[in-house]
Design a protein around this motif. Structure first.
Motif, PDB file in Angstrom:
ATOM      1  N   ARG A  10      31.494  -3.535  39.795  1.00 36.11           N
ATOM      2  CA  ARG A  10      31.923  -2.137  39.948  1.00 36.11           C
ATOM      3  C   ARG A  10      32.463  -1.553  38.658  1.00 36.11           C
ATOM      4  O   ARG A  10      32.269  -0.388  38.362  1.00 36.11           O
ATOM      5  N   THR A  11      33.181  -2.353  37.897  1.00 41.12           N
ATOM      6  CA  THR A  11      33.844  -1.834  36.702  1.00 41.12           C
ATOM      7  C   THR A  11      32.954  -1.862  35.466  1.00 41.12           C
ATOM      8  O   THR A  11      33.325  -1.318  34.437  1.00 41.12           O
ATOM      9  N   GLY A  12      31.806  -2.487  35.558  1.00 38.50           N
ATOM     10  CA  GLY A  12      30.925  -2.564  34.394  1.00 38.50           C
ATOM     11  C   GLY A  12      31.263  -3.722  33.471  1.00 38.50           C
ATOM     12  O   GLY A  12      30.682  -3.848  32.399  1.00 38.50           O
ATOM     13  N   TRP A  13      32.192  -4.581  33.881  1.00 33.11           N
ATOM     14  CA  TRP A  13      32.572  -5.709  33.046  1.00 33.11           C
ATOM     15  C   TRP A  13      31.431  -6.694  32.856  1.00 33.11           C
ATOM     16  O   TRP A  13      31.391  -7.403  31.853  1.00 33.11           O
ATOM     17  N   ALA A  14      30.511  -6.758  33.788  1.00 36.61           N
ATOM     18  CA  ALA A  14      29.389  -7.699  33.666  1.00 36.61           C
ATOM     19  C   ALA A  14      28.610  -7.417  32.381  1.00 36.61           C
ATOM     20  O   ALA A  14      28.243  -8.346  31.654  1.00 36.61           O
ATOM     21  N   GLU A  15      28.365  -6.163  32.101  1.00 36.36           N
ATOM     22  CA  GLU A  15      27.627  -5.813  30.875  1.00 36.36           C
ATOM     23  C   GLU A  15      28.424  -6.206  29.639  1.00 36.36           C
ATOM     24  O   GLU A  15      27.865  -6.720  28.669  1.00 36.36           O
ATOM     25  N   ILE A  16      29.737  -5.992  29.674  1.00 31.60           N
ATOM     26  CA  ILE A  16      30.588  -6.361  28.544  1.00 31.60           C
ATOM     27  C   ILE A  16      30.596  -7.872  28.359  1.00 31.60           C
ATOM     28  O   ILE A  16      30.487  -8.374  27.244  1.00 31.60           O
ATOM     29  N   VAL A  17      30.698  -8.609  29.459  1.00 27.89           N
ATOM     30  CA  VAL A  17      30.687 -10.072  29.387  1.00 27.89           C
ATOM     31  C   VAL A  17      29.370 -10.555  28.790  1.00 27.89           C
ATOM     32  O   VAL A  17      29.350 -11.398  27.890  1.00 27.89           O
ATOM     33  N   TRP A  18      28.250 -10.012  29.262  1.00 25.26           N
ATOM     34  CA  TRP A  18      26.948 -10.460  28.756  1.00 25.26           C
ATOM     35  C   TRP A  18      26.723 -10.042  27.310  1.00 25.26           C
ATOM     36  O   TRP A  18      26.125 -10.796  26.533  1.00 25.26           O
ATOM     37  N   LEU A  19      27.195  -8.879  26.922  1.00 27.91           N
ATOM     38  CA  LEU A  19      27.097  -8.499  25.512  1.00 27.91           C
ATOM     39  C   LEU A  19      27.930  -9.437  24.645  1.00 27.91           C
ATOM     40  O   LEU A  19      27.499  -9.831  23.553  1.00 27.91           O
ATOM     41  N   THR A  20      29.089  -9.824  25.135  1.00 30.37           N
ATOM     42  CA  THR A  20      29.931 -10.774  24.412  1.00 30.37           C
ATOM     43  C   THR A  20      29.220 -12.115  24.279  1.00 30.37           C
ATOM     44  O   THR A  20      29.207 -12.713  23.195  1.00 30.37           O
ATOM     45  N   VAL A  21      28.616 -12.592  25.370  1.00 31.95           N
ATOM     46  CA  VAL A  21      27.842 -13.842  25.319  1.00 31.95           C
ATOM     47  C   VAL A  21      26.722 -13.710  24.288  1.00 31.95           C
ATOM     48  O   VAL A  21      26.503 -14.603  23.468  1.00 31.95           O
ATOM     49  N   GLY A  22      26.023 -12.588  24.310  1.00 33.05           N
ATOM     50  CA  GLY A  22      24.930 -12.369  23.377  1.00 33.05           C
ATOM     51  C   GLY A  22      25.383 -12.395  21.926  1.00 33.05           C
ATOM     52  O   GLY A  22      24.768 -13.038  21.070  1.00 33.05           O
ATOM     53  N   PHE A  23      26.477 -11.698  21.630  1.00 33.49           N
ATOM     54  CA  PHE A  23      26.981 -11.677  20.254  1.00 33.49           C
ATOM     55  C   PHE A  23      27.524 -13.036  19.828  1.00 33.49           C
ATOM     56  O   PHE A  23      27.301 -13.466  18.688  1.00 33.49           O
TER      57      PHE A  23
END
Length: 106
Positions: A10-23
């Motif tokens: 709901r909060t969009g944290w999934a995208e932030i988590v995956w971007l962090t994993v990617g970087f």
């Protein structure tokens, strides 16, 4: 646990988590070149140190997870193939080390 995963979605944290994993994965993967460069500079010839293969495998595995999340078949295939190469080189390193141990002749 589902409340937590629902909140992340709901909060969009999934995208932030995956971007962090990617970087982080890209940084891990790129660190192998720094390791190789430093090792080669020290001996003034091109060498591939053992740590290069560990960084390659760790970064490759993380990038594969990210590629699967992004559902990018080109990225998935490229990282999956790379993991085979890295794993094989690590296997050679471990086999050579084991062969040098007492009781493993032959």
């Amino acid at each position: 646990m589902t409340m937590f995963s629902d909140w992340i979605a709901r909060t969009g944290w999934a995208e932030i988590v995956w971007l962090t994993v990617g970087f982080l994965a890209q940084a891990m993967f790129s660190a192998r070149f720094l390791v190789q460069w430093i090792a080669s500079e020290r001996v003034r010839r091109s060498i591939v140190p053992e740590a290069f293969w560990y960084f390659s495998f760790a970064g490759g595995a993380m990038l594969l997870a990210y590629a699967i999340y992004r559902q990018d078949p080109v990225f998935i295939l490229g990282q999956a193939f790379g993991l085979l190469v890295y794993a094989r080189n690590i296997y050679f390193i471990w086999s050579e080390r084991r062969a040098g141990e007492p009781g493993h002749e032959g």
